[in-house]
Design a protein around this motif. Structure first.
Motif, PDB file in Angstrom:
ATOM      1  N   ALA A 110       0.815  -1.220   0.000  1.00 10.51           N
ATOM      2  CA  ALA A 110       0.000   0.000   0.000  1.00 10.51           C
ATOM      3  C   ALA A 110       0.844   1.264   0.000  1.00 10.51           C
ATOM      4  CB  ALA A 110      -0.935  -0.001   1.204  1.00 10.51           C
ATOM      5  N   GLN A 111       2.067   1.194   0.492  1.00 12.64           N
ATOM      6  CA  GLN A 111       2.922   2.379   0.552  1.00 12.64           C
ATOM      7  C   GLN A 111       3.357   2.857  -0.837  1.00 12.64           C
ATOM      8  OE1 GLN A 111       6.192   1.813   3.256  1.00 12.64           O
ATOM      9  NE2 GLN A 111       4.863   1.344   4.994  1.00 12.64           N
ATOM     10  N   ASN A 112       3.207   2.002  -1.848  1.00 18.44           N
ATOM     11  CA  ASN A 112       3.610   2.387  -3.194  1.00 18.44           C
ATOM     12  C   ASN A 112       2.524   3.151  -3.949  1.00 18.44           C
ATOM     13  OD1 ASN A 112       6.185   1.196  -3.024  1.00 18.44           O
ATOM     14  ND2 ASN A 112       5.326  -0.818  -3.451  1.00 18.44           N
ATOM     15  N   TYR A 113       1.352   3.278  -3.331  1.00 12.43           N
ATOM     16  CA  TYR A 113       0.249   3.995  -3.982  1.00 12.43           C
ATOM     17  C   TYR A 113       0.207   5.441  -3.499  1.00 12.43           C
ATOM     18  CZ  TYR A 113      -1.442  -0.509  -5.592  1.00 12.43           C
ATOM     19  OH  TYR A 113      -1.532  -1.729  -6.206  1.00 12.43           O
ATOM     20  N   ARG A 114      -0.144   6.327  -4.390  1.00 18.87           N
ATOM     21  CA  ARG A 114      -0.302   7.725  -4.013  1.00 18.87           C
ATOM     22  C   ARG A 114      -1.541   8.285  -4.702  1.00 18.87           C
ATOM     23  NH1 ARG A 114       5.274   8.946  -7.251  1.00 18.87           N
ATOM     24  NH2 ARG A 114       4.421   9.647  -9.262  1.00 18.87           N
ATOM     25  N   VAL A 115      -2.042   9.367  -4.149  1.00 18.98           N
ATOM     26  CA  VAL A 115      -3.209  10.033  -4.715  1.00 18.98           C
ATOM     27  C   VAL A 115      -2.743  11.261  -5.488  1.00 18.98           C
ATOM     28  CG1 VAL A 115      -5.371  11.230  -4.211  1.00 18.98           C
ATOM     29  CG2 VAL A 115      -4.727   9.193  -2.896  1.00 18.98           C
ATOM     30  N   GLU A 116      -3.144  11.343  -6.733  1.00 15.94           N
ATOM     31  CA  GLU A 116      -2.782  12.482  -7.568  1.00 15.94           C
ATOM     32  C   GLU A 116      -4.057  13.068  -8.167  1.00 15.94           C
ATOM     33  OE1 GLU A 116       0.235  11.318 -10.336  1.00 15.94           O
ATOM     34  OE2 GLU A 116       1.692  10.906  -8.751  1.00 15.94           O
ATOM     35  N   GLY A 117      -3.918  14.130  -8.943  1.00 19.82           N
ATOM     36  CA  GLY A 117      -5.088  14.760  -9.519  1.00 19.82           C
ATOM     37  C   GLY A 117      -4.785  15.464 -10.821  1.00 19.82           C
ATOM     38  N   ARG A 118      -5.807  15.688 -11.597  1.00 20.02           N
ATOM     39  CA  ARG A 118      -5.702  16.452 -12.841  1.00 20.02           C
ATOM     40  C   ARG A 118      -7.101  16.945 -13.234  1.00 20.02           C
ATOM     41  NH1 ARG A 118      -3.751  12.302 -17.411  1.00 20.02           N
ATOM     42  NH2 ARG A 118      -2.062  12.128 -15.905  1.00 20.02           N
ATOM     43  N   ARG A 119      -7.129  17.910 -14.130  1.00 19.54           N
ATOM     44  CA  ARG A 119      -8.412  18.421 -14.593  1.00 19.54           C
ATOM     45  C   ARG A 119      -8.965  17.509 -15.675  1.00 19.54           C
ATOM     46  NH1 ARG A 119      -9.866  23.081 -12.530  1.00 19.54           N
ATOM     47  NH2 ARG A 119     -11.541  23.301 -14.055  1.00 19.54           N
ATOM     48  N   TRP A 120     -10.240  17.195 -15.546  1.00 20.18           N
ATOM     49  CA  TRP A 120     -10.901  16.330 -16.533  1.00 20.18           C
ATOM     50  C   TRP A 120     -12.312  16.848 -16.737  1.00 20.18           C
ATOM     51  CZ3 TRP A 120     -15.024  12.645 -16.374  1.00 20.18           C
ATOM     52  CH2 TRP A 120     -15.067  11.794 -17.490  1.00 20.18           C
ATOM     53  N   ARG A 121     -12.619  17.208 -17.984  1.00 26.72           N
ATOM     54  CA  ARG A 121     -13.924  17.768 -18.331  1.00 26.72           C
ATOM     55  C   ARG A 121     -14.278  18.962 -17.444  1.00 26.72           C
ATOM     56  NH1 ARG A 121     -17.670  12.397 -19.649  1.00 26.72           N
ATOM     57  NH2 ARG A 121     -16.385  11.647 -21.384  1.00 26.72           N
ATOM     58  N   GLY A 122     -13.292  19.805 -17.218  1.00 26.51           N
ATOM     59  CA  GLY A 122     -13.512  21.042 -16.495  1.00 26.51           C
ATOM     60  C   GLY A 122     -13.493  20.956 -14.987  1.00 26.51           C
ATOM     61  N   ALA A 123     -13.268  19.761 -14.447  1.00 22.82           N
ATOM     62  CA  ALA A 123     -13.274  19.601 -12.987  1.00 22.82           C
ATOM     63  C   ALA A 123     -11.981  18.932 -12.539  1.00 22.82           C
ATOM     64  CB  ALA A 123     -14.477  18.770 -12.547  1.00 22.82           C
ATOM     65  N   TRP A 124     -11.588  19.233 -11.293  1.00 19.86           N
ATOM     66  CA  TRP A 124     -10.388  18.633 -10.725  1.00 19.86           C
ATOM     67  C   TRP A 124     -10.738  17.258 -10.181  1.00 19.86           C
ATOM     68  CZ3 TRP A 124      -5.479  19.714 -11.284  1.00 19.86           C
ATOM     69  CH2 TRP A 124      -4.530  19.146 -10.425  1.00 19.86           C
ATOM     70  N   ARG A 125     -10.052  16.221 -10.671  1.00 17.02           N
ATOM     71  CA  ARG A 125     -10.357  14.849 -10.290  1.00 17.02           C
ATOM     72  C   ARG A 125      -9.150  14.210  -9.630  1.00 17.02           C
ATOM     73  NH1 ARG A 125     -15.347  13.823 -10.097  1.00 17.02           N
ATOM     74  NH2 ARG A 125     -14.995  11.612 -10.537  1.00 17.02           N
ATOM     75  N   LYS A 126      -9.370  13.496  -8.530  1.00 15.57           N
ATOM     76  CA  LYS A 126      -8.311  12.749  -7.861  1.00 15.57           C
ATOM     77  C   LYS A 126      -8.364  11.285  -8.289  1.00 15.57           C
ATOM     78  CE  LYS A 126      -8.272  15.610  -3.676  1.00 15.57           C
ATOM     79  NZ  LYS A 126      -8.468  15.609  -2.194  1.00 15.57           N
TER      80      LYS A 126
END
Length: 208
Positions: A164-180
């Motif tokens: 589980a330590q190898n997973y991280r939460v990231e984000g980017r804009r998709w269809r005008g909204a910020w998605r994690k």
């Protein structure tokens, strides 16, 4: 095989998959890390299936088999994915679809694997309900990427993907909204989105 090697396979290989099926699971979705959305209860999702394939035949330990999608594809070009796709009319069930797609995409003969079971379905923002089918490679095969869909077939250590330590939460804009979303990069491969979420669910269930 030495006792130490046998123990490693038991912990990270087939036993890990069997433990995942025994643990309490729940459906996942691309919305897990984002604010609740008002999704219609009667929405119709397109059924799909992917093959989560364990290869523990080699001396370097258990791995999962993944693909990199071709860069010219209209949907998800260049992304890391499991072999799989939507259910066709001739598919008896999700298992049949996953095995058929794996044969088409990476040249995996269906009789070279043993199916262990299924995880709960994963809903994507593109309207698919994906059933992950867990299977173990019983005989070696030479992967043959289908040039129209797959750029590369590669293997990732199972122990890395279950940590589980190898997973991280990231984000980017998709269809005008910020998605994690979850990401679990490995070497030159950026594993994210639905693939990473399914792997995270597997990691969580093994840990439980």
């Amino acid at each position: 095989m030495h006792d130490r090697e046998i123990s490693r396979v038991d912990i990270w290989g087939r036993t890990a998959f069997e433990r995942a099926l025994q643990a309490q699971g729940r459906p996942t979705s691309d919305y897990d890390l984002n604010a609740p959305l008002d999704l219609p209860a009667n929405r119709r999702l397109k059924p799909a299936a992917v093959l989560v394939l364990l290869d523990d035949l080699e001396a370097d330990g258990p791995h999962l088999v993944l693909t990199q999608r071709a860069s010219h594809l209209k949907h998800h070009p260049g992304q890391i994915a499991f072999a799989g796709g939507k259910l066709d009319a001739g598919d008896a069930d999700a298992i049949a679809a996953a095995l058929r797609e794996a044969q088409e995409e990476i040249g995996l003969p269906p009789d070279h694997v043993s199916v262990i079971g299924q995880l709960e379905a994963h809903e994507t923002v593109t309207g698919y309900q994906i059933t992950p089918v867990l299977a173990r490679l019983e005989r070696r095969f030479d992967a043959v990427p289908e040039a129209g869909e797959v750029a590369e077939v590669f293997r990732v250590p199972l122990a890395f993907l279950l940590d589980a330590q190898n997973y991280r939460v990231e984000g980017r804009r998709w269809r005008g909204a910020w998605r994690k979303f979850y990401a679990v990069p490995w070497g030159p491969y950026y594993i994210w989105g639905a693939t990473a979420r399914i792997l995270k669910a597997l990691s969580d269930r093994v840990a439980e």
